[in-house]
Design a protein around this motif. Sequence first.
Motif, short mmCIF file in Angstrom:
data_model
loop_
_atom_site.label_atom_id
_atom_site.label_comp_id
_atom_site.label_asym_id
_atom_site.label_seq_id
_atom_site.Cartn_x
_atom_site.Cartn_y
_atom_site.Cartn_z
N VAL A 1 49.33 44.57 42.22
CA VAL A 1 48.52 45.70 41.94
C VAL A 1 48.65 46.85 42.80
CG1 VAL A 1 47.03 44.49 40.47
CG2 VAL A 1 46.56 45.07 42.74
N ASN B 1 39.10 27.85 40.99
CA ASN B 1 38.73 28.57 39.95
C ASN B 1 39.39 28.13 38.74
OD1 ASN B 1 37.99 30.40 42.06
ND2 ASN B 1 39.08 32.17 41.21
N VAL C 1 39.37 41.25 48.32
CA VAL C 1 40.41 40.26 48.68
C VAL C 1 41.82 41.15 48.71
CG1 VAL C 1 39.23 38.35 47.88
CG2 VAL C 1 40.73 39.33 46.44
N LEU C 2 41.96 42.31 48.07
CA LEU C 2 42.99 43.09 48.13
C LEU C 2 43.55 43.24 49.63
CD1 LEU C 2 43.36 45.96 45.51
CD2 LEU C 2 44.77 43.75 45.67
N LEU D 1 49.40 38.12 40.86
CA LEU D 1 50.65 37.75 41.33
C LEU D 1 50.87 36.36 41.35
CD1 LEU D 1 49.34 37.35 44.22
CD2 LEU D 1 50.27 39.80 44.78
N ASN D 2 49.97 35.64 41.17
CA ASN D 2 49.97 34.16 41.46
C ASN D 2 50.70 33.36 40.45
OD1 ASN D 2 49.62 31.26 41.80
ND2 ASN D 2 47.76 31.96 43.25
N TRP E 1 36.24 40.42 40.98
CA TRP E 1 36.35 39.56 42.12
C TRP E 1 37.66 39.93 42.91
CZ3 TRP E 1 32.55 36.30 44.03
CH2 TRP E 1 31.28 36.04 42.90
N LEU E 2 38.11 41.00 43.05
CA LEU E 2 39.20 41.62 43.34
C LEU E 2 39.21 42.66 44.63
CD1 LEU E 2 42.53 41.58 42.91
CD2 LEU E 2 42.10 43.83 41.94
N GLN F 1 47.12 35.45 50.22
CA GLN F 1 47.16 35.40 48.58
C GLN F 1 48.35 34.15 48.21
OE1 GLN F 1 45.02 36.62 46.93
NE2 GLN F 1 44.31 37.56 48.42
N TYR G 1 42.22 30.25 45.97
CA TYR G 1 41.32 30.19 44.77
C TYR G 1 41.65 29.14 43.75
CZ TYR G 1 41.50 34.66 47.05
OH TYR G 1 41.63 35.98 47.72
N PHE H 1 48.36 30.48 38.50
CA PHE H 1 47.28 30.81 37.55
C PHE H 1 47.84 31.37 36.13
CE2 PHE H 1 44.19 32.03 41.04
CZ PHE H 1 43.67 30.53 41.17
N GLY I 1 43.89 41.02 38.56
CA GLY I 1 43.40 40.00 39.47
C GLY I 1 42.84 38.94 38.49
N VAL I 2 43.73 38.76 37.32
CA VAL I 2 43.14 37.82 36.25
C VAL I 2 42.83 36.27 36.72
CG1 VAL I 2 45.58 37.29 35.25
CG2 VAL I 2 43.63 37.29 34.01
N GLY I 3 43.55 35.86 37.90
CA GLY I 3 43.20 34.46 38.27
C GLY I 3 43.65 33.57 37.35
C1 LIG Z 1 39.10 35.93 44.17
S1 LIG Z 1 40.55 35.70 43.03
C2 LIG Z 1 39.55 36.23 41.70
C3 LIG Z 1 40.26 35.92 40.30
C4 LIG Z 1 39.50 36.10 38.97
N1 LIG Z 1 39.09 37.45 38.87
C5 LIG Z 1 38.09 35.47 38.99
O1 LIG Z 1 37.16 36.14 38.91
O2 LIG Z 1 38.03 34.30 38.97
C6 LIG Z 1 41.42 37.22 43.35
C7 LIG Z 1 42.73 37.14 42.37
O3 LIG Z 1 43.32 38.32 42.65
C8 LIG Z 1 44.83 38.11 42.69
N2 LIG Z 1 45.38 38.99 43.67
C9 LIG Z 1 45.10 39.30 45.13
N3 LIG Z 1 45.84 40.10 45.38
C10 LIG Z 1 46.61 40.80 44.47
C11 LIG Z 1 47.56 41.89 44.24
N4 LIG Z 1 47.89 42.51 45.32
N5 LIG Z 1 48.03 42.09 43.00
C12 LIG Z 1 47.56 41.22 41.95
N6 LIG Z 1 46.66 40.22 42.14
C13 LIG Z 1 46.12 39.82 43.17
C14 LIG Z 1 44.64 36.68 43.31
O4 LIG Z 1 46.10 36.00 43.00
C15 LIG Z 1 43.61 35.92 42.54
O5 LIG Z 1 44.03 35.70 41.60
#
Ligand SMILES: C[S@@+](CC[C@H](N)C(=O)[O-])C[C@H]1O[C@@H](n2cnc3c(N)ncnc32)[C@H](O)[C@@H]1O
Length: 459
Positions: free
Chosen positions: A258, A144, A279-280, A203-204, A275-276, A136, A141, A207, A179-181
């Motif tokens: 999260v 995106n 990848v979590l 967390l990014n 989409w979260l 991450q 991403y 974004f 995971g709002v991206g």
């Molecule tokens: C595949 S992207 C999807 C982004 C957005 N939801 C979209 O559909 O375009 C996954 C997102 O989850 C966020 N993410 C991953 N692990 C996370 C965590 N532990 N806490 C918060 N955000 C997280 C990443 O930073 C990334 O923005």
Amino acid sequence: MANQRTFPPSELLCCPRCQSPLKADRGGACASCGVAYPEIGGLPWLFAEPEAALGEWRARIHGFLAGLESQAARYRAALTDEVALASTRNRLKLLASACSDHARRIRALMAPLGVGTGVAAPEVYSALGVTLPTGQGLASYYANLHRDWSWGEAENEAAYRLVDAALGAGPPGRTLLLGVGAGRLAYDLHLRRSPSPLVAADLNPLFLLAAQRLFAGETLELYEFPLAPRDLASHAILRRLRAPAPAGPDLHLVFADVTRAPFAAGAFDTVVTPWLIDVLDEDLAVFARRVNGWLRPGGRWVNSGSLAFGGEAPAHRYALEEVREIVAGSGFAPVEPTEEAIPYLCSPASRHGRIETVVTFAATKTAEAARPPPARRAPAWLERTDLPVPLLPEVAGRQLELRVLAHVASLVDGRRSVRDVARVLVEQRLMAEAEAEPTVRAFLARLHEESRARASVAP
Ligand SMILES: C[S@@+](CC[C@H](N)C(=O)[O-])C[C@H]1O[C@@H](n2cnc3c(N)ncnc32)[C@H](O)[C@@H]1O
């Protein structure tokens, strides 16, 4: 300058460290455990270890910027007199100037994090594991951002339509989007479904700081570096990113992990995870119980996205059947997922794009699930940086390995042969004569191969 977004209502939040209510209207310190949560660019920075997270992201950003600068230098160095083709010269010039300009733009965007200029060499970040992109990271991403706010109208609409259908007709109420991206789905839900409020977390910082400026009605100009450029000019494209209209005050962005989240128990009517879940960095069986905990009884969890679990534990790379069982076993009514193939990251500038069969479901909370503890609680010696770091046997083993690696690599001085390096190791009683030469030969071949591969990584 971006409009300041308003702080989310405090009854929706809790201290990510001790889970007590976060009373202050605008961040500040937790009244129970005393941890202070700063604002970054006007957004609440609600990481359980806020100072450590800030330091880590700064180092990541510095590593990313240093990487871009060395990439630019590599393109410039490749522009030798031997490159005769005018179009090749033009491509290298485009990439060199785009990498430098991109670094300048990202540095400006990340300024609220206190990103400085006097930083270490890229090799230091690489060795200490903060060079991105991995996991991450800052640039994970990244495409995106361009899809959300530049060329992705059809993809954005498809993603919105799936979530909109899963939400059904009623108002979504107090909504948490995780995971709002880069923020487009949150923005579309905010404008078209009026959740009140909508709290959107990630967390990014790349974004969130970009989304904040776009929600305020600003235009951002950032480069896209497509995976498979269609033509010369597509190797680096300066895109104009812009939201159709400014967002209203009911859309709140927060920095949060999260898995150690700052959200109050039972505070939300709807939780959306786009989409979260795959990848979590956490087992879905644990995360599903967290989602349950943030919802009020009868509240709904709407999930939409891929199911390409990539975690290390084989048992946690779930199939759709397992996902359904996990959701139902985490205090939700059984779900009937829909599956639909939609385009994914099909940039018009790239020959590469995906079709993804997206799984969407809405799960209603029917029972309280056992609340899992916050993830990744750091040991005392990490929380308190003045305590001694324990020397565990496995760390001692790794220390020796790294010392040998550094020693053998340092013997390469442009004069010694493989045989000479092997002889040094034998003289120092590190290896027996019979095995030293073939081992050193194989090691140096790998070192050269890896170094060349790293040097040619595109931005
Ligand atoms: C595949 S992207 C999807 C982004 C957005 N939801 C979209 O559909 O375009 C996954 C997102 O989850 C966020 N993410 C991953 N692990 C996370 C965590 N532990 N806490 C918060 N955000 C997280 C990443 O930073 C990334 O923005």
